[in-house]
Design an enzyme around this catalytic site. Structure first.
Site, PDB file in Angstrom:
ATOM      1  N   PHE C 127    -164.058  28.597 -60.169  1.00 29.80           N
ATOM      2  CA  PHE C 127    -163.519  27.712 -61.191  1.00 29.80           C
ATOM      3  C   PHE C 127    -162.983  28.554 -62.345  1.00 29.80           C
ATOM      4  CE2 PHE C 127    -163.152  23.714 -63.372  1.00 29.80           C
ATOM      5  CZ  PHE C 127    -163.130  22.811 -62.326  1.00 29.80           C
ATOM      6  N   GLN C 247    -160.971  19.954 -76.821  1.00 31.12           N
ATOM      7  CA  GLN C 247    -160.287  20.587 -75.696  1.00 31.12           C
ATOM      8  C   GLN C 247    -159.239  19.651 -75.104  1.00 31.12           C
ATOM      9  OE1 GLN C 247    -162.312  21.478 -71.751  1.00 31.12           O
ATOM     10  NE2 GLN C 247    -161.897  23.530 -72.515  1.00 31.12           N
ATOM     11  N   HIS C 249    -156.844  19.182 -71.927  1.00 29.67           N
ATOM     12  CA  HIS C 249    -156.591  19.654 -70.576  1.00 29.67           C
ATOM     13  C   HIS C 249    -155.082  19.581 -70.361  1.00 29.67           C
ATOM     14  CE1 HIS C 249    -156.639  19.928 -66.233  1.00 29.67           C
ATOM     15  NE2 HIS C 249    -157.918  20.242 -66.274  1.00 29.67           N
ATOM     16  N   LEU C 259    -157.219  13.270 -65.121  1.00 33.52           N
ATOM     17  CA  LEU C 259    -157.013  14.680 -64.858  1.00 33.52           C
ATOM     18  C   LEU C 259    -156.372  14.937 -63.511  1.00 33.52           C
ATOM     19  CD1 LEU C 259    -160.096  16.675 -65.983  1.00 33.52           C
ATOM     20  CD2 LEU C 259    -158.103  15.916 -67.238  1.00 33.52           C
ATOM     21  N   GLU C 262    -157.086  21.517 -62.093  1.00 34.49           N
ATOM     22  CA  GLU C 262    -156.515  22.856 -62.011  1.00 34.49           C
ATOM     23  C   GLU C 262    -156.273  23.274 -60.568  1.00 34.49           C
ATOM     24  OE1 GLU C 262    -159.123  23.004 -64.721  1.00 34.49           O
ATOM     25  OE2 GLU C 262    -158.762  24.943 -65.693  1.00 34.49           O
ATOM     26  N   ARG C 293    -156.785  26.869 -69.824  1.00 32.96           N
ATOM     27  CA  ARG C 293    -156.445  25.508 -70.242  1.00 32.96           C
ATOM     28  C   ARG C 293    -155.766  25.402 -71.595  1.00 32.96           C
ATOM     29  NH1 ARG C 293    -161.773  21.843 -68.775  1.00 32.96           N
ATOM     30  NH2 ARG C 293    -161.552  22.056 -66.536  1.00 32.96           N
ATOM     31  N   HIS C 363    -159.669  15.920 -73.727  1.00 34.08           N
ATOM     32  CA  HIS C 363    -160.585  15.929 -72.598  1.00 34.08           C
ATOM     33  C   HIS C 363    -162.038  16.061 -73.018  1.00 34.08           C
ATOM     34  CE1 HIS C 363    -162.118  16.576 -68.692  1.00 34.08           C
ATOM     35  NE2 HIS C 363    -162.309  17.867 -68.804  1.00 34.08           N
ATOM     36  N   ARG C 404    -164.773  25.274 -74.134  1.00 32.69           N
ATOM     37  CA  ARG C 404    -165.725  25.119 -73.040  1.00 32.69           C
ATOM     38  C   ARG C 404    -165.103  25.590 -71.741  1.00 32.69           C
ATOM     39  NH1 ARG C 404    -166.612  20.867 -68.950  1.00 32.69           N
ATOM     40  NH2 ARG C 404    -164.622  19.959 -69.511  1.00 32.69           N
TER      41      ARG C 404
HETATM   42  C1  LIG Z   1    -162.344  13.378 -66.155  1.00 31.77           C
HETATM   43  C2  LIG Z   1    -163.411  14.327 -66.535  1.00 31.77           C
HETATM   44  C3  LIG Z   1    -163.736  15.374 -65.682  1.00 31.77           C
HETATM   45  C4  LIG Z   1    -164.749  16.260 -66.015  1.00 31.77           C
HETATM   46  N1  LIG Z   1    -165.046  17.261 -65.140  1.00 31.77           N
HETATM   47  C5  LIG Z   1    -166.066  18.112 -65.439  1.00 31.77           C
HETATM   48  C6  LIG Z   1    -166.446  19.119 -64.527  1.00 31.77           C
HETATM   49  O1  LIG Z   1    -165.894  19.243 -63.462  1.00 31.77           O
HETATM   50  N2  LIG Z   1    -167.447  19.941 -64.838  1.00 31.77           N
HETATM   51  C7  LIG Z   1    -168.112  19.817 -66.019  1.00 31.77           C
HETATM   52  O2  LIG Z   1    -169.033  20.585 -66.243  1.00 31.77           O
HETATM   53  N3  LIG Z   1    -167.779  18.864 -66.900  1.00 31.77           N
HETATM   54  C8  LIG Z   1    -166.768  18.002 -66.652  1.00 31.77           C
HETATM   55  N4  LIG Z   1    -166.422  17.038 -67.561  1.00 31.77           N
HETATM   56  C9  LIG Z   1    -167.182  16.880 -68.776  1.00 31.77           C
HETATM   57  C10 LIG Z   1    -168.484  16.137 -68.555  1.00 31.77           C
HETATM   58  O3  LIG Z   1    -168.328  15.220 -67.518  1.00 31.77           O
HETATM   59  C11 LIG Z   1    -168.916  15.345 -69.766  1.00 31.77           C
HETATM   60  O4  LIG Z   1    -169.002  16.194 -70.817  1.00 31.77           O
HETATM   61  C12 LIG Z   1    -170.289  14.779 -69.533  1.00 31.77           C
HETATM   62  O5  LIG Z   1    -170.246  13.921 -68.449  1.00 31.77           O
HETATM   63  C13 LIG Z   1    -170.828  14.017 -70.701  1.00 31.77           C
HETATM   64  O6  LIG Z   1    -172.107  13.495 -70.325  1.00 31.77           O
HETATM   65  P1  LIG Z   1    -173.065  12.773 -71.325  1.00 31.77           P
HETATM   66  O7  LIG Z   1    -174.297  12.433 -70.586  1.00 31.77           O
HETATM   67  O8  LIG Z   1    -173.213  13.565 -72.515  1.00 31.77           O
HETATM   68  O9  LIG Z   1    -172.279  11.488 -71.700  1.00 31.77           O
HETATM   69  P2  LIG Z   1    -171.800  10.222 -70.865  1.00 31.77           P
HETATM   70  O10 LIG Z   1    -172.026  10.366 -69.429  1.00 31.77           O
HETATM   71  O11 LIG Z   1    -170.452   9.898 -71.345  1.00 31.77           O
HETATM   72  O12 LIG Z   1    -172.805   9.129 -71.314  1.00 31.77           O
HETATM   73  C14 LIG Z   1    -172.800   8.585 -72.590  1.00 31.77           C
HETATM   74  C15 LIG Z   1    -173.629   7.346 -72.568  1.00 31.77           C
HETATM   75  O13 LIG Z   1    -173.799   6.890 -73.868  1.00 31.77           O
HETATM   76  C16 LIG Z   1    -173.496   5.533 -73.951  1.00 31.77           C
HETATM   77  N5  LIG Z   1    -173.102   5.229 -75.307  1.00 31.77           N
HETATM   78  C17 LIG Z   1    -172.035   5.667 -75.981  1.00 31.77           C
HETATM   79  N6  LIG Z   1    -172.044   5.172 -77.220  1.00 31.77           N
HETATM   80  C18 LIG Z   1    -173.135   4.406 -77.322  1.00 31.77           C
HETATM   81  C19 LIG Z   1    -173.695   3.612 -78.352  1.00 31.77           C
HETATM   82  N7  LIG Z   1    -173.129   3.504 -79.527  1.00 31.77           N
HETATM   83  N8  LIG Z   1    -174.827   2.951 -78.108  1.00 31.77           N
HETATM   84  C20 LIG Z   1    -175.412   3.029 -76.896  1.00 31.77           C
HETATM   85  N9  LIG Z   1    -174.940   3.756 -75.908  1.00 31.77           N
HETATM   86  C21 LIG Z   1    -173.803   4.440 -76.121  1.00 31.77           C
HETATM   87  C22 LIG Z   1    -172.450   5.350 -72.919  1.00 31.77           C
HETATM   88  O14 LIG Z   1    -172.385   4.026 -72.488  1.00 31.77           O
HETATM   89  C23 LIG Z   1    -172.977   6.243 -71.819  1.00 31.77           C
HETATM   90  O15 LIG Z   1    -173.945   5.578 -71.059  1.00 31.77           O
HETATM   91  C24 LIG Z   1    -165.421  16.135 -67.240  1.00 31.77           C
HETATM   92  C25 LIG Z   1    -165.097  15.094 -68.093  1.00 31.77           C
HETATM   93  C26 LIG Z   1    -164.094  14.196 -67.764  1.00 31.77           C
HETATM   94  C27 LIG Z   1    -163.756  13.113 -68.715  1.00 31.77           C
END
Ligand SMILES: Cc1cc2nc3c(=O)[nH]c(=O)nc-3n(C[C@H](O)[C@H](O)[C@H](O)COP(=O)(O)OP(=O)(O)OC[C@H]3O[C@@H](n4cnc5c(N)ncnc54)[C@H](O)[C@@H]3O)c2cc1C
Ligand code: HEM
Ligand code: HEM
Ligand code: SF4
Ligand code: F3S
Ligand code: FES
Lengths: 274, 237, 600
Positions: C127, C247, C249, C259, C262, C293, C363, C404
């Site tokens: 990656f 960031q 993308h 997305l 890459e 990126r 992103h 990142r």
């Molecule tokens: C398209 C895409 C591809 C990606 N690909 C990669 C990858 O290949 N490798 C990698 O390492 N990272 C990747 N990332 C980044 C990574 O996926 C995210 O940073 C990560 O999933 C965030 O996880 P989290 O648990 O912090 O938040 P999330 O999974 O977003 O969870 C947040 C939670 O909080 C809740 N929430 C939000 N606000 C409130 C509120 N006010 N009250 C109550 N609940 C709330 C939401 O409903 C959700 O349940 C990618 C991101 C995207 C968008």
């Protein structure tokens, strides 16, 4: 994969014909062809149940030749002959489609689009040949020989299904439903066919009575009637289970359905055994 | 210039405060590659801010935006106007919520209720296979074994299949069945008997009529009917 | 509107998890495993935890397999440090990279369906930015589950939490944090479906609300990523850190912002401008389309600015082309089928025969709530808030500094989720009962909601939302400069003012999407202005933060930005030093962890 093949192949082809029926094309587009087949299977099954009730009712008059003959006279009317022929459509469709379902569920046959096509082709052939024989009405076949062959085929087909399904943890009745289906497939299609080889075979009291005096045919008929009513009973109860959420009502309906069908099965068995 | 369509959307609405439900028609012009979620947003922005609808990722990955368009359950974030017109051969669409759970408002349903069935089949490893104590690293799963069930792991619980299925009551639904079957096929799971008991219970296999509408509508193109049939066959390897 | 806003009921779990995404639920699972019987309530904005945005992550999760003969943890640490443009904290890097493999095993043992090698082991793929021997050749370090690694993680931690009996409050939003004597004792949660407020009083509160980049025109983030978490932190008078680092993308699909990985460029896809010129050759003669990126994003933006971009006829957005037509058919069929499918599905383009419209998409937010290495939320550069924890994309520990690396985010969620879980368990052992709902509890959110409900104005929500997105994209987007940022700050204040006069059509509380959007818009505006202010203050370019007027990195800014905002637009800034513990420990290869140049 299969699902997509279905979407492009037979699907499009049949939708072309179906387009005219709004309801059907709605379901074909939104749920797929197999979904419509399921409904058709269900409706055919229900028609068969109704027919069976009626059938036992008419047959029960066998030993009062006058009454039977008067009923049969009614049958002689060409509209009724036509209905008799029309009955072959649900019969053969349900039988073949049932076979398709058993193939899909127990034999890993996932080329379903092709099988669906065959269900239609074979159903068509069956109903047309039947019509032909009904019109000719002059074929002779030894009853004993015919039924021996059919009984053997039935035994084989249900044994194959038994081997495939019996060891699984599926519910006992569910497995029996498939087994009875496999047994009935040759039996019902053969039965209907036989009854129209010539007019007498199916409608003349004396011929019938002579035939069922044979112990082999007696045994087969008893098996036939038991399996049909078991199969119908389980079928009806599953349908009830799809719609009735209340457990108590469901159980009561199950008791009711089973009771009615048992009465009919008993009446049916008595006819041949007397 | 890109093509524009004159669309009519007939949207099912429901107001929980008054208990009233009705169908409301909206006419709008839209470019060929707007998605249905974009259309809803457009309606919110230009015509009726009160219309409630659900979506989250809008990537086709979370399964929040399932609705019935002309009767067909789809992910509305994946359905382009152009494709919908092609598929249904019309520019007029009915939009209804999925039928797997009560409606909360307009197109929003109570997914939590629908999820109860998925919870019921325990979508986790109930009891993990034990490994030799000296083996500190991962389980070994051959790619071929994985391949036999990996398709089924792609389910996003959008409930499109459950909406399309012939059996609507007393049934776990295709996706919950799938979740159970995946674990039965997963060599790490040991509590297979417990799973089979659920699988073959009255609300399991006997309710599936092999209507294959589930496979037909699944936006992830999972052949769910195939997996359920494997279960009926008792073939988990 | 006679309806009185009030707290409808009170829940008293041991732990409140705000945000049931990957990070939040990993934490919950850890707590349950270590301390069975702990009662946990997890709140999520979406319909089911499974719908959280973690589900969309595709690429993979980085971890060095101890059985790997060539890869070493130190290389991973180096790549992370270098990728961050020397602004991540080395204690965190060490902690996260060292426990990475252990976490992969945790996921695997709890049922994640990783892709496998022939021997049945977890498969790994290369990656961007992950290299062997301190940047020499690409490393196979990203453990993946086909192209749905995030979904695998989400399903696993969700199911694990379910197994342990965590209770979920779906479609509910945390609207206000509750404090007593400086200790966090829970939050007020608004249950959207019923339109009711519930006070959740917990001994410990974990925030993991995930991403927050919905303020850009094109964003890969989900509809719910509106920066609520950060806004809550700011409301409580706590700081946020490094939020200027966003960031972008380079290849988001125009419109929806999805997305186009890459991997496409890895297989030979070429970026072209309006005239069909493969412009990356001009900017990065050697790496060309495979440059990092942030660099590619900047090049695309320059092309567009200088008039060599196109305007998409349907989405009315500027973009360049991604050319996949020359790629052999078997590659299309076997290796990039899924991603190419996105173009087909979302913009109706056949990549094999047509050019694909792409544009940089917001992103990831490197910044967030500052935490120490145990995941405790800080109130300044030293002190922590008792009872309040944070992890995931929402928090900044900071592993990513100002940029990142791909696959490091999922790694962070899981490792930091676990760390926080461990910490919470320790805290619970002698935590006092949170007591009752504080006197002023709910006043803030009730004020907010009644303002929306009683608004007399005639502004339109859509106009302000679009205005905000355009403004942020143009002035606080890939490139920033003094003039643009100052202007953006002024305009944001105007927008905030106008937002107070948005007309609300439906006054119901239950499942009123319109009402909630206003609340979210408020948060977007709050976070946006802090981003703009921090970006203005950082007069250098570093990682995802790129200033046209200060194109070079500067040692004067070798610190984390802390920002507080007590009143709209009044942002006070502070600093937190960058942890250099690996460098200072003077162990093997320590010299690689100094202030090094970021060159690929
Ligand atoms: C398209 C895409 C591809 C990606 N690909 C990669 C990858 O290949 N490798 C990698 O390492 N990272 C990747 N990332 C980044 C990574 O996926 C995210 O940073 C990560 O999933 C965030 O996880 P989290 O648990 O912090 O938040 P999330 O999974 O977003 O969870 C947040 C939670 O909080 C809740 N929430 C939000 N606000 C409130 C509120 N006010 N009250 C109550 N609940 C709330 C939401 O409903 C959700 O349940 C990618 C991101 C995207 C968008
Ligand atoms: C001829 C051979 C037959 C075969 C191969 C056959 C096969 C089957 C099978 C496999 C099913 C299960 C369908 C499912 O659960 O999805 C079924 C259902 C049913 N069958 Fe038959 N069957 C046959 C004859 C009959 C007869 C003679 C009757 C009536 C007396 C009948 C009535 C029913 C009914 C009512 C159902 C339930 C339909 C439903 O669940 O929707 N079948 N049949
Ligand atoms: C319309 C065409 C049909 C005719 C003319 C016909 C005629 C008869 C006759 C004459 C018998 C007496 C027993 C015998 O001769 O063996 C009989 C028995 C039977 N038939 Fe039919 N039949 C027809 C269709 C069907 C169909 C479609 C079914 C299945 C659904 C069916 C099921 C049975 C059964 C189960 C028996 C045995 C009854 C008993 O033992 O009492 N028949 N039929
Ligand atoms: S099986 Fe397919 S249709 Fe059913 S819930 Fe899963 S993804 Fe949706
Ligand atoms: S649609 Fe329903 S009936 Fe079975 S095959 Fe699919 S679950
Ligand atoms: S919104 Fe996530 S699948 Fe459509």
């Amino acid at each position: 994969m299969d699902a997509s093949a279905q979407k492009t192949g037979i699907e499009e082809y049949l939708i072309g014909i179906l387009e005219r029926s709004k309801r059907l094309s709605y379901y074909a587009r939104s749920r797929g062809w197999a979904f419509i087949m399921t409904w058709a299977h269900r409706i055919a099954g229900l028609i068969l149940v109704l027919y069976m009730l009626f059938h036992i009712f008419t047959l029960s008059a066998l030993y009062e030749p006058a009454a039977f003959a008067s009923k049969m006279k009614f049958v002689n009317h060409f509209v009724f002959s036509f209905l008799e022929w029309a009955l072959s459509v649900p019969v053969i469709f349900h039988a073949l489609n049932g076979a398709r379902l058993i193939l899909y569920e127990a034999f890993g046959t996932r080329k379903d689009a092709i099988i669906i096509r065959w269900v239609f082709i074979l159903s068509g052939i069956y109903t047309l040949t039947l019509a032909l024989f009904m019109v000719m009405g002059n074929q002779e076949v030894s009853a004993g020989f015919f039924w021996l062959i059919v009984a053997i085929i039935s035994a084989i087909s249900s044994t194959i299904v038994y081997k495939r399904l019996w060891h699984t943890q599926n519910g006992m009745l569910w497995k029996l439903q498939r087994l009875s289906g496999a047994f009935l497939l040759p039996l019902v299609s053969g039965h209907m066919f036989f009854m129209h080889l010539n007019y007498k075979a199916g409608h003349d009291v004396d011929t019938i009575l002579a035939r069922i005096s044979s112990p082999g045919i007696k045994a087969l008929d008893v098996a036939f009637v038991t399996l049909v009513f078991f199969h119908a009973g389980f079928g009806l109860n599953t349908i009830v289970g799809d719609y009735v959420e209340n457990k108590r009502i469901r159980s009561w309906l199950a008791v009711l359905i089973s009771f009615i069908l048992c009465v009919f099965a008993y009446a049916g068995a008595k006819i041949v055994l007397r | 210039m890109s093509k524009e369509y004159n669309l009519t959307l007939k949207i099912s609405r429901y107001d929980p405060d008054t208990g009233r439900s009705w169908v409301q028609g909206y006419r709008l012009k839209a470019g060929r590659i707007l998605r249905f979620v974009d259309l809803f947003r457009k309606i919110n922005d230009e015509q009726d801010p009160t219309l409630a609808w659900s979506s989250s990722c809008e990537h086709g990955q979370c399964g929040t935006c399932g609705m019935k368009i002309n009767g067909r359950p789809v992910l509305t974030c994946e359905l382009l106007v152009e494709n919908a017109v092609k598929l249904f051969k019309t520019q007029s669409f009915t939009v209804e919520p999925l039928t797997v759970a009560p409606v909360i408002r307009d197109l929003v349903i109570d997914m939590e209720k629908a999820y109860e069935k998925v919870h019921f089949v325990k979508p986790y490893i109930i009891q993990a296979a034990s490994k030799p104590p000296d083996e500190e690293d991962e389980y070994r799963i051959s790619p071929r074994v994985l391949e036999s069930y990996v398709e089924a792991t792609r389910c996003i619980n959008c409930f499109c299949c459950a909406t399309a299925c012939v059996t609507q009551k007393n049934y776990l639904g295709p996706n919950a069945m799938l979740a159970n079957i995946v674990r039965l096929m997963d060599p790490r799971e040991m509590a297979n008997q417990e799973r089979m008991d659920i699988l073959y219970s009255e609300q399991g296999t006997p309710r599936c009529r092999t209507a294959q509408a589930c496979s037909f509508v699944c936006p992830k193109e999972i052949d769910i009917a195939h997996f359920i049939a494997l279960a009926k066959e008792g073939n988990f390897r | 509107m006679g309806k009185k806003l009030q707290i409808d009921s009170v829940l008293r779990p041991d732990v409140l998890v705000i945000g049931a995404g990957g990070a939040g639920l990993r934490c919950a699972a850890e707590i349950c495993e270590r301390r069975p019987g702990t009662s946990i309530v997890a709140v999520t904005k979406v319909f089911s935890p499974q719908k959280s945005h973690t589900s969309t992550a595709q690429g993979g999760m980085a971890a060095v397999d101890p059985n790997d003969p060539v890869d070493k943890i130190i290389y991973h640490m180096f790549d992370t440090w270098k990728g961050s443009d020397c602004s991540s904290d080395q204690n965190i890097i060490k902690k996260v990279c060292e426990s990475a493999w252990e976490q992969i095993l945790w996921l695997e043992r709890h049922g994640m369906h990783f892709s496998r090698t022939e021997e049945g082991r977890i498969a790994k793929r290369p990656f961007g930015g992950h290299m062997l021997n301190f940047g020499e050749v690409k490393a196979f370090r990203s453990c993946y589950e086909a192209d749905r690694t995030g979904k695998g993680i989400m399903d696993t931690v969700w199911a694990e939490s379910l197994k342990h009996g965590v209770s979920f409050l779906n479609q509910s939003v945390a609207t206000e944090l509750l404090f007593r004597n400086g200790r966090c004792i829970g939050a007020i949660v608004f249950m959207e479906q019923k339109g009711k407020f519930v006070a959740i009083l917990a001994k410990a509160t974990v925030m993991a609300t995930g991403g927050k980049t919905r303020m850009y025109q094109v964003s890969s983030n989900c509809r719910q990523n509106t920066g609520d978490g950060l806004a809550l932190i700011l409301q409580a008078g706590l700081p946020v850190m490094d939020v200027e680092a966003v960031q972008f993308h380079p290849t988001g699909i125009v419109g929806p912002g999805i997305l186009a990985s890459e991997a496409l460029r890895g297989e030979g896809a070429i970026l072209r401008n309006k005239d069909g010129e493969p412009f990356m050759e001009r900017y990065a003669p050697t790496a060309k389309d495979l440059a990092p990126r942030d660099l590619v994003s900047r090049c695309i933006t320059i092309e567009i600015r200088e008039g060599r971009g196109c305007i998409h006829p349907d989405h009315k957005l500027p973009h360049v082309w991604l050319d996949l037509r020359h790629i052999p058919e078997h590659v299309h069929k076997t290796r990039i089928q899924e991603v190419c499918g996105f173009f087909c599905k979302f913009v109706g383009v056949q990549p094999q025969f047509e050019l694909c419209p792409v544009t940089p998409t917001a992103h990831y937010q490197m910044g967030g709530a500052p935490t120490n290495e145990l995941g405790e939320v800080q109130k300044d550069d030293r002190q922590c808030v008792p009872g309040l924890y944070a992890c995931g994309e929402f928090a900044t520990a900071s592993l990513h500094g100002h940029n990142r690396l791909g696959t490091n985010s999922l790694l962070e969620l899981i490792t930091m989720g676990k760390v926080v879980g461990e910490r919470v368990v320790v805290f619970l052992n002698d935590a006092e009962d949170p007591g009752d709902v504080p006197q002023e509890g709910g006043q803030h959110v009730f004020g907010q909601f009644s303002r929306y409900l009683e608004s007399q104005g005639d502004e339109h929500y859509a106009e302000i939302r679009d205005g905000l997105r355009l403004l942020m994209t143009e002035k606080v987007g890939v490139f920033r400069n003094e003039k643009g940022l100052t202007e953006a700050i002024e305009r944001l204040k105007e927008l905030k003012e106008r937002a107070a006069h948005i007309k609300l059509y439906s006054k119901s509380l239950a499942m009123n999407q319109e009402l909630l959007q206003l609340w979210e818009l408020d948060h977007l505006l709050d976070v946006s202005i802090v981003i703009a202010d921090c970006a203005l203050a950082r007069r250098e370019s570093r990682g995802g933060h790129s200033r046209e007027d200060y194109p070079k990195r500067s040692s004067k800014f070798q610190y984390h930005t802390l920002a507080y905002m007590t009143e709209y637009g009044k942002v006070t800034l502070g600093r937190r030093p960058v942890d250099m513990s690996i460098f200072e420990a003077k162990g093997e290869h320590y010299e690689k962890f100094g202030i090094i140049e970021r060159k690929y």
